[in-house]
Write an enzyme that holds these catalytic residues in place. Sequence first.
Site, PDB file in Angstrom:
ATOM      1  N   ARG A 209      -4.040   2.499   3.046  1.00 27.88           N
ATOM      2  CA  ARG A 209      -2.996   2.889   2.106  1.00 27.88           C
ATOM      3  C   ARG A 209      -1.634   2.728   2.760  1.00 27.88           C
ATOM      4  NH1 ARG A 209      -6.209   2.199  -1.144  1.00 27.88           N
ATOM      5  NH2 ARG A 209      -6.968   3.545  -2.838  1.00 27.88           N
ATOM      6  N   GLU A 238       4.455  -0.821  -4.021  1.00 29.86           N
ATOM      7  CA  GLU A 238       3.781  -2.050  -4.422  1.00 29.86           C
ATOM      8  C   GLU A 238       4.113  -2.378  -5.869  1.00 29.86           C
ATOM      9  OE1 GLU A 238      -0.096  -1.698  -1.458  1.00 29.86           O
ATOM     10  OE2 GLU A 238      -0.327  -1.224  -3.577  1.00 29.86           O
ATOM     11  N   HIS A 257      -2.684  -6.294  -1.564  1.00 29.39           N
ATOM     12  CA  HIS A 257      -3.667  -5.243  -1.849  1.00 29.39           C
ATOM     13  C   HIS A 257      -4.970  -5.851  -2.379  1.00 29.39           C
ATOM     14  CE1 HIS A 257      -3.817  -0.668  -2.728  1.00 29.39           C
ATOM     15  NE2 HIS A 257      -5.045  -1.125  -2.540  1.00 29.39           N
TER      16      HIS A 257
END
Length: 292
Positions: A209, A238, A257
Amino acid sequence: LSYFNYNEPIKPQFKGIDVVVQLGPSTEEMIDAASETGVKFWQLQSVGFEHFNLEYIKSKGIPVSNCPGIFSSVALAQTAMMFILMLAHKYNEAQEDIRKSAIGKIKGYDLVGRTLGLVGFGASAQELARRAKPFGMIIKAIDVRPIEQEILDLIEPDFLGTPEDLDQLCADCDYLSLHLHLNKKTEKIINAHRISLMKPDACLINIARGGLVDQEALFKALLTDKIGGAGLDVFDKEPIDPSLEVLALPNVFALPHTAGGTDGTARNRAICAATNCDRIAEGLDPLYRIDL
């Protein structure tokens, strides 16, 4: 089986629904509708749930489960190992030399004898350790909980400590890989102080994370050559701004991601959801509950 349409009225879509399998975002209004229409169970198709209103759904009495790390651990470990290898072999610089028609200028690093520090020793960290060991890497890990002896016997880490050993781990490692959930205790656990403890040629790997790292401190360290590089699948905000100067550095590797996004992870998570749907239909408690 029905699919939720975010453009249609919410409550009618929950009528007659026993189980919600969440792939997209959710809102309190959706949880209210689920509670009012008698939804029996809510299944998240992710490991992390920091963006899900767990306390609110608990207040409504709806059981909720995630797909824990065992279902995406192989994919995450593969990505972390890829980052380590690309950093060791200076992949970006080598690609630039190809474009320049240069040969034999790049000098990489052997992984034999180099230390891999694992912050968290759950499923993805264990899978990474299994992949790094054959390269001759020294495995040092910390975790907040005791690790099962059968896992220790199988992986044989060179060191296993507790969160109190984190500063020393940062100072010792050549590659520091993060494998934690994001919560109030772990937010920015890799801060400016701990980044400053790292060797000038050490690299940070984050496939967990973005919020685990003080991103501003990390980017400053990378831009001023205070650490050796980074492999980053996740960011504090993000999607990441593609124009950021740090992303153009040859010793920084970034993904949007996608570390856990493999066919295996998708299949495993689907099996997890299907298993819990069957358990609800049979009147059994679902597995992997996070609301207890």
